[in-house]
Each structure stands twice: as C-alpha cells, then as structure tokens.
Design a protein around this motif. Structure first.
Motif, mmCIF file in Angstrom:
data_model
loop_
_atom_site.group_PDB
_atom_site.id
_atom_site.type_symbol
_atom_site.label_atom_id
_atom_site.label_comp_id
_atom_site.label_asym_id
_atom_site.label_seq_id
_atom_site.Cartn_x
_atom_site.Cartn_y
_atom_site.Cartn_z
ATOM 1 N N GLU A 298 0.820 -1.078 0.048
ATOM 2 C CA GLU A 298 -0.012 -0.028 0.165
ATOM 3 C C GLU A 298 0.947 1.278 0.009
ATOM 4 O OE1 GLU A 298 -3.325 0.183 2.464
ATOM 5 O OE2 GLU A 298 -3.980 -1.757 2.448
ATOM 6 N N PRO A 299 0.551 2.368 -0.704
ATOM 7 C CA PRO A 299 1.368 3.467 -0.708
ATOM 8 C C PRO A 299 1.482 4.129 0.615
ATOM 9 C CG PRO A 299 -0.464 3.402 -2.596
ATOM 10 C CD PRO A 299 -0.721 2.344 -1.500
ATOM 11 N N SER A 300 0.659 3.974 1.532
ATOM 12 C CA SER A 300 0.495 4.512 2.834
ATOM 13 C C SER A 300 1.856 3.887 3.653
ATOM 14 C CB SER A 300 -0.711 4.140 3.793
ATOM 15 O OG SER A 300 -0.933 2.819 3.832
ATOM 16 N N ALA A 301 2.336 2.921 3.268
ATOM 17 C CA ALA A 301 3.604 2.128 3.870
ATOM 18 C C ALA A 301 4.807 2.816 3.163
ATOM 19 C CB ALA A 301 3.460 0.743 3.972
ATOM 20 N N HIS A 302 4.622 3.585 1.938
ATOM 21 C CA HIS A 302 5.900 3.805 1.127
ATOM 22 C C HIS A 302 6.546 4.872 1.812
ATOM 23 C CE1 HIS A 302 8.250 4.992 -2.399
ATOM 24 N NE2 HIS A 302 8.039 6.091 -2.189
ATOM 25 N N LEU A 303 8.111 4.955 1.842
ATOM 26 C CA LEU A 303 8.976 5.663 2.508
ATOM 27 C C LEU A 303 9.587 6.487 1.406
ATOM 28 C CD1 LEU A 303 10.181 6.869 5.142
ATOM 29 C CD2 LEU A 303 11.849 4.943 4.847
ATOM 30 N N ARG A 304 10.172 5.815 0.483
ATOM 31 C CA ARG A 304 11.286 6.878 -0.481
ATOM 32 C C ARG A 304 11.590 5.873 -1.514
ATOM 33 N NH1 ARG A 304 15.153 6.308 3.701
ATOM 34 N NH2 ARG A 304 17.041 5.110 3.090
ATOM 35 N N TRP A 305 11.914 6.507 -2.611
ATOM 36 C CA TRP A 305 12.471 5.633 -3.998
ATOM 37 C C TRP A 305 13.902 5.870 -4.021
ATOM 38 C CZ3 TRP A 305 8.053 4.304 -6.481
ATOM 39 C CH2 TRP A 305 6.702 4.769 -6.175
ATOM 40 N N GLU A 306 14.592 4.694 -4.333
ATOM 41 C CA GLU A 306 15.793 4.495 -4.413
ATOM 42 C C GLU A 306 16.267 4.581 -5.789
ATOM 43 O OE1 GLU A 306 18.024 4.448 -1.714
ATOM 44 O OE2 GLU A 306 16.376 3.971 -0.211
ATOM 45 N N SER A 307 17.285 5.661 -6.060
ATOM 46 C CA SER A 307 17.671 5.821 -7.382
ATOM 47 C C SER A 307 19.164 6.536 -7.278
ATOM 48 C CB SER A 307 17.143 6.955 -8.114
ATOM 49 O OG SER A 307 17.574 7.195 -9.437
ATOM 50 N N ALA A 308 20.212 5.741 -7.939
ATOM 51 C CA ALA A 308 21.465 6.024 -8.030
ATOM 52 C C ALA A 308 21.889 7.398 -8.766
ATOM 53 C CB ALA A 308 22.274 4.821 -8.309
ATOM 54 N N ASP A 309 21.251 7.395 -9.802
ATOM 55 C CA ASP A 309 21.459 8.539 -10.807
ATOM 56 C C ASP A 309 20.315 9.567 -10.780
ATOM 57 O OD1 ASP A 309 19.356 7.264 -11.851
ATOM 58 O OD2 ASP A 309 20.376 6.666 -13.598
ATOM 59 N N GLY A 310 19.553 9.159 -9.874
ATOM 60 C CA GLY A 310 18.541 10.498 -9.617
ATOM 61 C C GLY A 310 17.271 10.207 -10.729
ATOM 62 N N GLN A 311 17.449 9.480 -11.632
ATOM 63 C CA GLN A 311 16.419 9.078 -12.735
ATOM 64 C C GLN A 311 15.919 8.101 -13.019
ATOM 65 O OE1 GLN A 311 17.854 11.884 -16.503
ATOM 66 N NE2 GLN A 311 19.809 11.663 -15.748
ATOM 67 N N ASN A 312 16.618 6.881 -12.748
ATOM 68 C CA ASN A 312 16.007 5.528 -13.131
ATOM 69 C C ASN A 312 15.747 5.056 -11.716
ATOM 70 O OD1 ASN A 312 16.197 5.607 -15.900
ATOM 71 N ND2 ASN A 312 18.533 5.531 -15.533
ATOM 72 N N LEU A 313 14.762 3.950 -11.390
ATOM 73 C CA LEU A 313 14.378 3.806 -10.146
ATOM 74 C C LEU A 313 15.076 2.329 -10.014
ATOM 75 C CD1 LEU A 313 12.395 3.524 -7.768
ATOM 76 C CD2 LEU A 313 10.792 2.265 -9.057
ATOM 77 N N ASP A 314 15.804 2.148 -8.807
ATOM 78 C CA ASP A 314 16.399 1.014 -8.438
ATOM 79 C C ASP A 314 15.762 0.352 -7.658
ATOM 80 O OD1 ASP A 314 18.769 1.950 -10.202
ATOM 81 O OD2 ASP A 314 19.612 3.220 -8.609
ATOM 82 N N ALA A 315 15.140 0.836 -6.503
ATOM 83 C CA ALA A 315 14.456 -0.032 -5.456
ATOM 84 C C ALA A 315 13.501 0.926 -4.821
ATOM 85 C CB ALA A 315 15.392 -0.392 -4.599
ATOM 86 N N VAL A 316 12.553 0.274 -4.082
ATOM 87 C CA VAL A 316 11.525 1.365 -3.017
ATOM 88 C C VAL A 316 12.109 0.692 -1.639
ATOM 89 C CG1 VAL A 316 10.180 1.673 -5.061
ATOM 90 C CG2 VAL A 316 9.779 -0.388 -3.338
ATOM 91 N N LEU A 317 11.642 1.715 -0.834
ATOM 92 C CA LEU A 317 12.048 1.390 0.579
ATOM 93 C C LEU A 317 10.784 1.874 1.387
ATOM 94 C CD1 LEU A 317 14.120 0.442 2.788
ATOM 95 C CD2 LEU A 317 14.634 2.888 3.148
ATOM 96 N N GLN A 318 10.226 0.806 2.258
ATOM 97 C CA GLN A 318 8.815 1.106 2.973
ATOM 98 C C GLN A 318 9.398 1.434 4.380
ATOM 99 O OE1 GLN A 318 7.200 -2.932 1.848
ATOM 100 N NE2 GLN A 318 5.479 -1.518 1.515
ATOM 101 N N ALA A 319 8.437 2.285 5.133
ATOM 102 C CA ALA A 319 8.631 2.600 6.341
ATOM 103 C C ALA A 319 8.536 1.349 7.262
ATOM 104 C CB ALA A 319 7.301 3.829 6.737
ATOM 105 N N THR A 320 8.791 1.638 8.362
ATOM 106 C CA THR A 320 9.216 0.680 9.577
ATOM 107 C C THR A 320 7.676 0.546 9.966
ATOM 108 O OG1 THR A 320 11.341 1.015 10.074
ATOM 109 C CG2 THR A 320 9.777 -0.003 11.845
ATOM 110 N N ARG A 321 7.284 -0.677 10.288
ATOM 111 C CA ARG A 321 5.983 -1.082 10.774
ATOM 112 C C ARG A 321 6.158 -2.039 12.081
ATOM 113 N NH1 ARG A 321 4.581 2.719 8.322
ATOM 114 N NH2 ARG A 321 2.696 3.031 6.925
ATOM 115 N N GLY A 322 5.797 -1.451 13.158
ATOM 116 C CA GLY A 322 6.095 -2.415 14.350
ATOM 117 C C GLY A 322 7.549 -2.500 14.539
ATOM 118 N N ASN A 323 7.948 -3.734 15.054
ATOM 119 C CA ASN A 323 9.520 -3.869 15.288
ATOM 120 C C ASN A 323 10.175 -4.270 14.076
ATOM 121 O OD1 ASN A 323 9.119 -3.417 18.037
ATOM 122 N ND2 ASN A 323 8.266 -5.346 18.291
#
Length: 473
Positions: A160-185
């Motif tokens: 879900e988008p509500s759990a999204h934290l940030r977009w990972e991109s080495a060159d600032g243009q192409n998507l490399d990975a997505v990182l989600q926010a911490t939930r619980g422990n």
C-alpha cells in the motif's frame, strides 16, 4: 556552438562517421533527492503519504467520489484477459504463450498463481485514484501441466502507498528500488526494481508518484465539505428556535423594581434559555417584566448551497469522466449525450487496461516486464518478438450491438444481407442459442419475414436484389 541555427560540427553533437550518438546528455527534470520527489505538487499537503491519506479519506467519506470511482473500477473489472503468441507462426512463441496462460490462469487453465488474477486486479486498480501503487512479485517453483518443474509467479503482493517511504535511485532518474516505512518492530527490506511491478498514472520524467484521478477533484471535495458544514450550522441554528429575552422597563417601574432586581431576572432568564437550547430543560418560565420571544423567522433556504454541492459532485464525476451519472437529474438528459459520455468513459477504461497489459508484458525491465522475467528464467533468452502479449477484451465497442437499432432498415432496403453468419452473431449476443439447421432461407424469404406485406421497403429490396444479380451476370 549554436549561432543563427548553425551547429559547430567540431563539437560532439553526433556520433563519428554517421553513427548514432549514444551519450545521454539530458536529465528528466524531476527533482528527486534522498528518495523524495518535490517540485511537482505546489500544495505540500498533497505530497507523499499526506496525499495518500487525503485521497483515502476522499474515497471513504464522500459518496460522489466513491460512486465515480466504483463505476470506473467495476467497468475495468469486466475485462477478460488472455495471452496471445507474439508470433502466430512460431512454435516457440506458442509454447511461451501456453506457459503464460497457465501461469496466470487464462484461456481455460486453472492457473499457477495462488490468488486469482481478477482478485489481484481488484487491488491493483487502486493505483488510479491516488496516482501510483507498486506490488512485489513473489515466486515459487512447481511442476507444469506436463510435469516439468518451472518457476511461476505466486502473486503480485500488494504494497500500500501509505507504507511507502522513499524511492531509491543511484542516478536520480532511474528507479533502483523502493523502501517502505517501519511497521512495528520490523524494518522491511528494500524491494529491488527487478522484483517490482509499478503502476503510475500520468507519469512524467522520474515522477514515479504520477498524478491520480482524485487530484483534480480535491479542491471541489474540500469546497463541498465547507459548504456542507455551513448547511449543518444553518440547520442546527434554525431548526431549533433561538430564544430572545425581552425586558419591559415600563412594567418594572410600575412594579417598583430596582435595576438590581431587573438584572437578576435577566440572568435567570438567560440561564433558562441556555438550558433550553442545550436540551437540559423543556420549558421556559417568564413574567410580565422579562419574557421570551424567538429570533428570526425560522426559515432556512438551503437551495443555493445545495446547488453548489451538486456542481461539486459534477466536477468530481468529471475527473473520472463519469459525468453521465448525473444525466437525468440535470437540465441535460438526452440519450445521445449519454452515449457520447459513455463512449469517452469506455476509452478511458481501455487505456487503463492497456497500461496494465504493457507493464505486465514485455521484456524484463525496471519495475515492469513480469512475463519477460518468467520466460527468461524458464526458457532462457528469447527474441522479444516471441514473448507472449497480454490482451484484454470485453470493454471495446461492439459495432454490431450498437447498430442493432438500424439493422432492420438496412436489411429491408437490401443494404445488408441477412445471412446465417449475421444471424448467428446476433443470436449469440442476445443469448438465443445456436441457429437451427433448417434456418437456411433465401434472401427473399428473410426479407418477407421481416417486412410488412406489400411494403415499399420489400419491393425496393427485391428490385435491388435483381439489379445486383443482373450486374453479376
């Protein structure tokens, strides 16, 4: 350097010896820093997870928003899906197509995915109102119909988008990975782009969050809320009479009351009025000096406010191209207008289906190309033209169904031949069963069965038939 349209050919604007210039010189223009997108949305309340919460509240609390999205989503869910071979004449392409249909449960296969495709689409389509949504691809190994072990897609796991934290991109243009926010422990691991299916509506540059269908409706939704609150205040204020304390000074003088006595009586009356409005007391006690009256005429005219709310609902529906929902309750209710609106709405639904098909299909690439990954793992490298193509049907315009109203006229005047194939198509659409074997009739017999005796249309059709027969001779 540029000068009056002249290009200095000593600068590397093009490749050497006429070869293409492979150097990437430009940027997408999207401001993506530390995994956050900025500069695309001017209202900071409508960025990131703040926008996600706002959009979810719109869908959960507003009937017009919910109805507009529901009619579009239900239309999208009516589509039928299947894979077709990329090359109809190639045997490997047909094998790949059979594997894809077996993987997703299309074309009569029970399917290897653990959640039916239609159930997955129910949450996958939720990307459209917000603007984006991504899904983690989960895989498993199991035997195929022939018993051979293969890698299958287990499901598109919803993130879900509500759990999204940030977009990972080495060159600032192409998507490399997505990182989600911490939930619980638990701290979720980054999801790499080659294990991800990202759906983005109206994406430009590297703006992976796009712009959802709800964004143009947000201002009208807020305005509708404010207007509804004002109506609520008016109802609360005018539905219950507002007590007004009246003081008869002449009577007080006749009775010899002092100013202190009058003030005490006013304070007691005010306490009664306050208890009455708060529904703590159901009666009022007055006297010849201090009495109760009502303020205003107790009339609430909410017609203007309600007309504003109707316009807000109309604007919200237009953001989904579902304004035909309001036909019949407005000044415009013509059937032709509704058909035009429905046609545009249907095209919009088709474009969204095309987006799903293009993201799931195609070669293995960042945040897309699921079928390309599965084919590569099971069959090795293949020509992209051999990859299965995901197709959808059921939402496109049915030309025969739309022309049924004028079909009899075309047949009567001989402009359309009522042959068996045409009758089979019509019977199939209306659920009348198969065409009986004894239904083979001549052209004139069919016209006679559908035309009034001695009708001018019958005579003209027969004449047209004879002229065509003579022309063929």
């Amino acid at each position: 350097m540029h000068k009056l349209g002249y290009i200095n050919r000593d600068l590397p604007y093009r490749g050497q010896s006429g070869t293409p210039d492979m150097l990437v010189r430009g940027i997408t223009g999207t401001y993506l820093q530390s995994g956050y997108i900025s500069g695309k949305e001017q209202n900071h309340r409508l960025t990131g997870t703040s926008w996600v919460r706002e959009a979810e509240e719109m869908l959960a609390t507003d009937a017009s928003v919910a109805a507009s999205w529901r009619v579009l989503k239900q239309t999208l869910l009516e589509a039928t899906w299947r894979f077709e071979p990329g090359d109809q004449s190639d045997e490997l392409s047909k094998r790949l197509c059979d594997y894809a249909n077996e993987a997703f449960g299309f074309d009569g296969y029970p399917g290897q995915i653990t959640i039916p495709w239609e159930d997955q689409l129910s949450y996958m389509w939720e990307f459209a109102p917000i603007g984006y949504r991504y899904f983690e691809e989960l895989y498993r190994v199991a035997p195929c119909a022939s018993g051979e072990m293969k890698v299958w897609l287990d499901r598109f796991a919803d993130r879900e988008p509500s759990a999204h934290l940030r977009w990972e991109s080495a060159d600032g243009q192409n998507l490399d990975a997505v990182l989600q926010a911490t939930r619980g422990n638990r701290q979720p691991l980054p999801i790499p782009a080659d294990k991800l299916l990202l759906l983005t509506l109206n994406q430009t540059g590297s703006n992976f969050e796009g712009r959802g269908l709800l964004r143009p409706a947000w201002w009208w939704w807020r305005f509708k809320q404010r207007t509804s609150n004002l109506i609520g205040v008016g109802v609360e204020r005018w539905a219950v009479a507002t007590p007004r304390i009246s003081v008869n000074r002449a009577m007080a003088e006749e009775m010899g009351l002092t100013d202190h006595d009058i003030d005490t009586m006013i304070d007691r009356a005010a306490a009664q009025a306050q208890a009455y409005v708060a529904q703590e007391q159901s009666y009022l006690v007055d006297n010849p000096v201090v009495s109760f009256q009502t303020y205003g005429e107790q009339k609430l005219d909410s017609s203007h406010a309600l007309s504003i709310i109707r316009e807000c609902d109309n604007q919200i529906a237009q953001s989904f191209l579902a304004q035909f929902l309001h036909l019949g309750i407005t000044d415009t209710g013509a059937r032709s207008v509704g058909e035009v609106h429905l046609s545009v709405f249907r095209r919009s639904a088709l474009n969204l289906c095309d987006m799903i098909a293009s993201r799931v299909g195609g070669v293995d690439r960042r945040a897309a190309g699921t079928i390309g990954r599965l084919v590569r793992w099971n069959f090795g490298e293949v020509n992209p033209a051999q990859l299965p193509v995901l197709k959808h049907s059921g939402l496109d315009a049915d030309e025969l169904a739309e022309s049924l109203s004028s079909l009899s006229t075309l047949v009567q005047f001989g402009l359309l031949t009522p042959e068996d194939d045409l009758e089979r198509s019509i019977r199939q659409r209306i659920g009348a069963g198969e065409l009986p074997e004894e239904a083979n009739r001549s052209f004139f017999d069919r016209i006679s069965a559908t035309s009034p005796a001695g009708g001018g249309g019958l005579a003209l059709a027969e004449r047209y038939r004879k002229l065509m027969k003579g022309a063929r001779k």
